[in-house]
Design a protein around this motif. Structure first.
Motif, PDB file in Angstrom:
ATOM      1  N   MET A 100       0.819  -1.201   0.000  1.00 40.41           N
ATOM      2  CA  MET A 100       0.000   0.000   0.000  1.00 40.41           C
ATOM      3  C   MET A 100       0.857   1.255   0.000  1.00 40.41           C
ATOM      4  O   MET A 100       0.545   2.239  -0.659  1.00 40.41           O
ATOM      5  N   ILE A 105      -2.138   4.996  -5.486  1.00 40.23           N
ATOM      6  CA  ILE A 105      -3.486   5.322  -5.000  1.00 40.23           C
ATOM      7  C   ILE A 105      -3.601   5.127  -3.494  1.00 40.23           C
ATOM      8  O   ILE A 105      -4.205   5.923  -2.788  1.00 40.23           O
ATOM      9  N   LEU A 106      -2.969   4.060  -3.006  1.00 39.88           N
ATOM     10  CA  LEU A 106      -3.185   3.688  -1.607  1.00 39.88           C
ATOM     11  C   LEU A 106      -2.254   4.374  -0.619  1.00 39.88           C
ATOM     12  O   LEU A 106      -2.497   4.351   0.595  1.00 39.88           O
ATOM     13  N   THR A 109      -4.008   6.863   1.805  1.00 34.79           N
ATOM     14  CA  THR A 109      -5.088   6.464   2.701  1.00 34.79           C
ATOM     15  C   THR A 109      -4.768   6.844   4.142  1.00 34.79           C
ATOM     16  O   THR A 109      -3.609   7.032   4.506  1.00 34.79           O
ATOM     17  N   PHE A 122     -12.605   5.003   3.395  1.00 32.60           N
ATOM     18  CA  PHE A 122     -11.844   4.768   2.179  1.00 32.60           C
ATOM     19  C   PHE A 122     -12.658   5.337   1.022  1.00 32.60           C
ATOM     20  O   PHE A 122     -13.878   5.270   1.046  1.00 32.60           O
ATOM     21  N   THR A 123     -12.000   5.890   0.045  1.00 34.65           N
ATOM     22  CA  THR A 123     -12.738   6.342  -1.130  1.00 34.65           C
ATOM     23  C   THR A 123     -13.044   5.131  -2.006  1.00 34.65           C
ATOM     24  O   THR A 123     -12.453   4.068  -1.854  1.00 34.65           O
ATOM     25  N   GLU A 125     -12.329   4.772  -5.022  1.00 34.35           N
ATOM     26  CA  GLU A 125     -11.139   4.467  -5.813  1.00 34.35           C
ATOM     27  C   GLU A 125     -10.136   3.635  -5.006  1.00 34.35           C
ATOM     28  O   GLU A 125      -9.570   2.659  -5.498  1.00 34.35           O
ATOM     29  N   GLN A 126      -9.931   4.047  -3.752  1.00 31.27           N
ATOM     30  CA  GLN A 126      -8.999   3.319  -2.890  1.00 31.27           C
ATOM     31  C   GLN A 126      -9.497   1.901  -2.636  1.00 31.27           C
ATOM     32  O   GLN A 126      -8.730   0.935  -2.672  1.00 31.27           O
ATOM     33  N   ARG A 129      -9.064  -0.272  -5.600  1.00 30.59           N
ATOM     34  CA  ARG A 129      -7.642  -0.595  -5.783  1.00 30.59           C
ATOM     35  C   ARG A 129      -7.238  -1.775  -4.892  1.00 30.59           C
ATOM     36  O   ARG A 129      -6.482  -2.648  -5.313  1.00 30.59           O
TER      37      ARG A 129
END
Length: 135
Positions: A100, A105-106, A109, A122-123, A125-126, A129
DNA sequence: GCCAACGTTGGC
DNA sequence: GCCAACGTTGGC
């Protein structure tokens, strides 16, 4: 629309495998305001990533909110709440912290940025992923 | 086992 | 209301 979350638990205290066996659990014992506010914002049907802290340091599975916030029966004082979670499915390949951290992307977080928070949003997108990496 | 990060508590 | 002291969490 469903929201996405991540909860943290030490596997020595309550491991994913135990959660699976129980079929559901009350997510009690949260004594942090920010985490509580996140719990309170959870809606039935939201999806929740399950992270093993300390031992493993990886996201091992996905759960869903089966009951929205209600008073935490383990709290002797104060305004604390919990939710009920049900396990959905394990990740085929658990996503570890290191992965991560190095993921574009991660790495943003809350898990990375606010390492002590135990319940965090979490979004979409996240979340997507994590599923992608966990296949 | 150590230490950094951070939340909470309590004295002023 | 500030801030130092302390406790807890979690990564290493």
């Amino acid at each position: 629309m469903a929201n996405y979350w991540l909860v943290k638990q030490e596997p020595t205290a309550y491991a994913w495998e135990e959660f699976l066996r129980d079929k559901k659990t009350d997510w009690t014992g949260v004594r942090n305001f920010q985490a509580r506010n996140n719990l309170r914002a959870m809606k039935k049907g939201d999806q929740v990533l399950y992270y093993h802290s300390n031992v493993g340091k990886e996201i091992v599975g996905i759960a869903t909110v089966s009951k929205e916030s209600f008073p935490d029966p383990t709290a002797t004082e104060g305004d604390w709440i919990c939710v009920e979670l049900k396990p959905l499915t394990a990740l085929k390949n658990p996503v570890c912290l290191e992965t991560m951290k190095s993921d574009k992307i991660l790495k943003d977080t809350s898990l990375i940025k606010q390492s002590r928070l135990s319940v965090m949003p979490f979004t979409k997108e996240q979340f997507a992923r994590v599923l992608e990496l966990g296949k």
